[in-house]
Motif scaffolding. Structure first.
Motif, short mmCIF file in Angstrom:
data_model
loop_
_atom_site.label_atom_id
_atom_site.label_comp_id
_atom_site.label_asym_id
_atom_site.label_seq_id
_atom_site.Cartn_x
_atom_site.Cartn_y
_atom_site.Cartn_z
N PRO A 205 0.82 -1.22 0.00
CA PRO A 205 0.00 0.00 0.00
C PRO A 205 0.85 1.27 0.00
O PRO A 205 2.01 1.28 0.42
N PHE A 206 0.25 2.33 -0.50
CA PHE A 206 0.81 3.67 -0.39
C PHE A 206 2.13 3.83 -1.15
O PHE A 206 3.06 4.46 -0.67
N THR A 207 2.24 3.27 -2.33
CA THR A 207 3.46 3.45 -3.12
C THR A 207 3.43 4.81 -3.80
O THR A 207 2.38 5.43 -3.98
N THR A 208 4.61 5.27 -4.18
CA THR A 208 4.72 6.57 -4.83
C THR A 208 4.17 6.55 -6.26
O THR A 208 4.04 7.62 -6.87
N SER B 286 11.75 14.05 -5.09
CA SER B 286 11.14 12.95 -5.83
C SER B 286 12.15 11.86 -6.18
O SER B 286 11.76 10.72 -6.45
N PHE B 287 13.44 12.20 -6.15
CA PHE B 287 14.43 11.17 -6.46
C PHE B 287 14.33 9.98 -5.51
O PHE B 287 14.60 8.84 -5.89
N PHE B 288 13.90 10.23 -4.28
CA PHE B 288 13.83 9.15 -3.31
C PHE B 288 12.75 8.13 -3.69
O PHE B 288 12.74 7.01 -3.17
N ALA B 289 11.84 8.51 -4.58
CA ALA B 289 10.84 7.56 -5.07
C ALA B 289 11.46 6.50 -5.96
O ALA B 289 10.83 5.49 -6.24
N LEU C 297 5.52 7.46 -13.07
CA LEU C 297 6.19 7.91 -11.85
C LEU C 297 6.99 9.18 -12.11
O LEU C 297 6.83 10.19 -11.41
N ALA C 298 7.85 9.13 -13.12
CA ALA C 298 8.68 10.29 -13.42
C ALA C 298 7.84 11.46 -13.94
O ALA C 298 8.04 12.61 -13.54
N SER C 299 6.89 11.18 -14.81
CA SER C 299 6.08 12.25 -15.41
C SER C 299 5.28 13.00 -14.35
O SER C 299 5.11 14.23 -14.44
#
Length: 328
Positions: free
Chosen positions: A4-7, A186-189, A154-156
């Motif tokens: 659950p709760f992924t980026t 956001s890099f940590f994602a 994710l990146a977009s």
């Protein structure tokens, strides 16, 4: 995508939310899509409840009924949520209908994102089956086949949010600082991503370095501080990417010991030189000290978490202070 709760859900909410913010309440859309729907699998995992992890909550019927209800509950709590909206510029429609629509749309987006991955889902309940499932037996097979698509989402999502922040602050130093901090955070994602996502978010972080420190340099001139800050973040990125790309924890520890002189000295020196500039432009002490502890412990898991939290904290406060002061 298997917890659950992924980026990935956060990023998709940012990407679609940028486009829909004039029609829905962006924060309600994001909260519902990122967190509320996955209360179902979380509860079943923690409480060992019967039934599939992705059950009735992961259906479009639930999106039509529970989504608006969640949006209305968030509307009732809008006074509590308003500081969060302001801090991260989640500016959108504020009417009762916009909250309800945001809840429904956010719920539906979450279901849509999960549909290709989970065989137990019945998204069109009461109809049986999942016509958009990309693997019939093992969710991992499905994930491996479409990972690059999710990585692009994710990146977009983070790139779109960074661009939105830049323009919402009117460009300039405040816009650069906001966009740069968003890209760095956001890099940590990338810990959730495969090679495509890691590469894209690393590229975004490098752009973030340029944007943030060009803004900082404008407020506190000093080429040495700028270069030291760039070295600091570059070394940090190298440290974080290496174990994700090049091997297991044992290899990571060996690399850490053998390369400590090459990255840790510039890391500490760069942060020390940057500290005064950050204080000069009004960076809150709480987030500076959190970042300092994160830098000091970056070689263990807690350091990366603390640094990510510090960057998000700076994002919530520093660009607004820069915009208000007009110093950059």
């Amino acid at each position: 995508m298997f917890m659950p709760f992924t980026t990935y859900h956060l990023a998709s909410s940012l990407l679609v939310g940028v486009l829909l913010r004039g029609r829905v309440n962006w924060l309600s859309f994001l909260i519902v899509s990122t967190f509320l729907v996955d209360v179902e699998p979380l509860a079943k995992m923690v409480l060992d409840l019967p039934g599939p992890l992705h059950g009735l909550a992961h259906t479009f019927a639930a999106a039509a009924v529970l989504g608006p209800a969640a949006g209305l509950a968030l509307y009732a709590a809008r006074g509590v949520l308003r500081p969060l909206s302001s801090a991260f510029r989640f500016v959108g429609a504020e009417s009762l209908g916009a909250y309800a629509l945001g809840g429904a749309a956010g719920w539906a987006l979450h279901v849509f994102m999960d549909m290709p991955l989970y065989p137990e889902m019945k998204p069109f309940y009461p109809l049986e089956g999942n016509p958009l499932l990309l693997a019939s037996v093992d969710p991992l097979d499905s994930w491996l086949g479409v990972a690059w698509v999710y990585d692009l989402v994710l990146a977009s999502g983070f790139f779109a949010y960074a661009a939105y922040l830049y323009f919402s602050y009117g460009g300039g130093g405040a816009g650069k600082a906001a966009a740069g901090l968003a890209l760095l955070a956001s890099f940590f994602a990338s810990v959730f991503a495969t090679g495509v996502g890691q590469s894209a978010l690393l590229l975004g972080a490098l752009v973030g370095i340029y944007l943030f420190y060009s803004a900082l340099w404008g407020a506190a001139p000093g080429r040495g501080a700028l270069l030291a800050a760039a070295a600091l973040i570059s070394a940090s990125l190298f440290l974080l990417v290496r174990p994700l790309v090049f091997g297991d924890f044992e290899v990571f520890i060996t690399s850490f010991v053998s390369n400590v002189a090459s990255w840790y000295v510039p890391l500490v020196a760069g942060f020390a030189l940057t500290w005064r500039a950050l204080r000069r432009v009004g960076a809150p002490r709480l987030w500076l000290y959190t970042a300092a502890v994160g830098v000091a412990t970056l070689w263990i898991l807690v350091g990366g978490v603390l640094l990510a939290v510090a960057l998000v904290g700076l994002l919530s406060s520093l660009p607004r202070r820069l915009a208000a002061s007009g110093r950059v």
